[in-house]
Design a protein around this motif. Structure first.
Motif, PDB file in Angstrom:
ATOM      1  N   ILE A 108       0.940  -1.139  -0.215  1.00 38.04           N
ATOM      2  CA  ILE A 108       0.007   0.203  -0.148  1.00 38.04           C
ATOM      3  C   ILE A 108       0.862   1.105  -0.111  1.00 38.04           C
ATOM      4  CG2 ILE A 108      -0.313  -0.105   2.558  1.00 38.04           C
ATOM      5  CD1 ILE A 108      -2.618   1.431   0.101  1.00 38.04           C
ATOM      6  N   ASP A 109       0.579   2.093  -0.997  1.00 42.66           N
ATOM      7  CA  ASP A 109       1.403   3.328  -1.212  1.00 42.66           C
ATOM      8  C   ASP A 109       0.535   4.503  -0.329  1.00 42.66           C
ATOM      9  OD1 ASP A 109       2.799   1.751  -2.600  1.00 42.66           O
ATOM     10  OD2 ASP A 109       3.086   3.124  -4.411  1.00 42.66           O
ATOM     11  N   PHE A 110       1.465   5.772   0.011  1.00 44.36           N
ATOM     12  CA  PHE A 110       0.715   6.806   0.761  1.00 44.36           C
ATOM     13  C   PHE A 110       1.600   8.085   0.123  1.00 44.36           C
ATOM     14  CE2 PHE A 110      -0.432   3.813   4.009  1.00 44.36           C
ATOM     15  CZ  PHE A 110      -1.634   4.103   4.599  1.00 44.36           C
ATOM     16  N   ASP A 111       0.603   9.001  -0.285  1.00 45.50           N
ATOM     17  CA  ASP A 111       1.225  10.271  -0.763  1.00 45.50           C
ATOM     18  C   ASP A 111       1.150  11.168   0.307  1.00 45.50           C
ATOM     19  OD1 ASP A 111       2.011   9.681  -3.455  1.00 45.50           O
ATOM     20  OD2 ASP A 111       0.272  10.531  -4.348  1.00 45.50           O
ATOM     21  N   GLY A 112       2.054  11.854   0.566  1.00 41.03           N
ATOM     22  CA  GLY A 112       2.278  13.028   1.507  1.00 41.03           C
ATOM     23  C   GLY A 112       2.452  14.332   1.191  1.00 41.03           C
TER      24      GLY A 112
ATOM     25  N   LEU B  82       5.697   6.993   0.240  1.00 43.42           N
ATOM     26  CA  LEU B  82       6.056   5.616   0.822  1.00 43.42           C
ATOM     27  C   LEU B  82       5.194   4.598   0.430  1.00 43.42           C
ATOM     28  CD1 LEU B  82       6.475   7.307   4.375  1.00 43.42           C
ATOM     29  CD2 LEU B  82       8.436   6.853   2.784  1.00 43.42           C
ATOM     30  N   SER B  83       5.940   3.596   0.339  1.00 47.94           N
ATOM     31  CA  SER B  83       5.279   2.376  -0.125  1.00 47.94           C
ATOM     32  C   SER B  83       5.553   1.278   1.098  1.00 47.94           C
ATOM     33  CB  SER B  83       5.750   1.796  -1.470  1.00 47.94           C
ATOM     34  OG  SER B  83       4.921   0.552  -1.897  1.00 47.94           O
ATOM     35  N   PHE B  84       4.423   0.684   1.673  1.00 47.34           N
ATOM     36  CA  PHE B  84       4.756  -0.354   2.665  1.00 47.34           C
ATOM     37  C   PHE B  84       4.193  -1.660   2.206  1.00 47.34           C
ATOM     38  CE2 PHE B  84       3.804   3.642   4.458  1.00 47.34           C
ATOM     39  CZ  PHE B  84       4.610   3.869   5.807  1.00 47.34           C
ATOM     40  N   ASP B  85       4.909  -2.743   2.615  1.00 46.23           N
ATOM     41  CA  ASP B  85       4.719  -4.021   2.245  1.00 46.23           C
ATOM     42  C   ASP B  85       4.960  -4.963   3.781  1.00 46.23           C
ATOM     43  OD1 ASP B  85       7.353  -5.068   2.424  1.00 46.23           O
ATOM     44  OD2 ASP B  85       7.532  -4.682   0.064  1.00 46.23           O
ATOM     45  N   PRO B  86       4.960  -5.910   3.845  1.00 51.43           N
ATOM     46  CA  PRO B  86       5.221  -6.567   4.965  1.00 51.43           C
ATOM     47  C   PRO B  86       6.346  -7.016   5.411  1.00 51.43           C
ATOM     48  CG  PRO B  86       3.695  -7.986   3.680  1.00 51.43           C
ATOM     49  CD  PRO B  86       4.163  -7.056   2.747  1.00 51.43           C
TER      50      PRO B  86
END
Length: 209
Positions: free
Chosen positions: A88-92, A98-102
């Motif tokens: 899941i990516d987040f724009d700030g 940022l891109s989050f994975d396990p």
């Protein structure tokens, strides 16, 4: 074709067994509560990057109040809850993403080429260590916000380090694999810049205040 910098951070986010909504509920409040330590630098960098007009600079200055937003993909093409590859990516603010994975957090900034990052210079050819350290402060803050303590800088486009980007394992395990296969990491950015393609650097941020 250029080789871009891939900045990976470790984390302690409990992905296992969580739905997309549950993961967002864990990540987003922490991002929104993260008061960026070097907003002045990020504003100046983003303004210079876009060659911003005075009006645009005002708009960018207001970005510090911008909430981080999850980028939710069309489930017809990607469904987090059923996919074997969960991300899941987040724009700030300040065009940060940022891109989050396990296993890791991928930061899309600093926006440099791989080799450029290790030998970063100003336009006049002098070393831009202070600029690099500002980006490292940002990476350190993100990592610490999610229980991490380090970054590993990899490269894309079939660089010898690219393969480690695709390892489905925690960053600590990737680091151990790199040590076993490539030897010990270099101790300075300059050593990587002047060294071989398989030289690498594990950043614990220990030399920056």
């Amino acid at each position: 074709m250029g080789v871009d910098l891939i900045s990976l951070l470790n984390h302690r986010i409990p992905f296992e067994g969580k739905t997309l909504a549950e993961i967002i509920a864990i990540i987003q409040p922490k991002l929104d509560a993260m008061e960026l330590d070097n907003q002045g630098f990020l504003l100046e960098y983003t303004s210079d990057w876009y060659k911003a007009s005075p009006q645009q600079r005002i708009a960018l200055a207001k970005a510090k109040a911008t909430r981080w937003q999850p980028l939710i993909e069309d489930p017809r093409y990607y469904d987090f809850d059923t996919s074997d590859s969960k991300t899941i990516d987040f724009d700030g603010p300040y065009d940060l993403r940022l891109s989050f994975d396990p296993y890791t957090i991928l930061s899309f900034s600093p926006p440099y080429r791989y080799r450029q990052w290790f030998g970063l210079q100003h336009a006049d050819g002098t070393e831009a260590t202070a600029v690099r350290n500002e980006w490292r402060r940002y990476l350190r803050q993100v990592a610490r916000t999610f229980g991490g303590d380090r970054a590993i800088y990899l490269a894309d486009n079939a660089h010898p380090l690219t393969t480690y980007w695709y390892e489905d394992k925690a960053l600590e395990e990737v680091e151990q694999q790199m040590r076993a296969e490539l030897g010990e990491p270099k101790k300075t950015f300059r050593e990587v810049y002047e060294g071989e393609n398989t030289d690498y650097f594990v950043d614990y941020f220990s030399d920056i205040p």
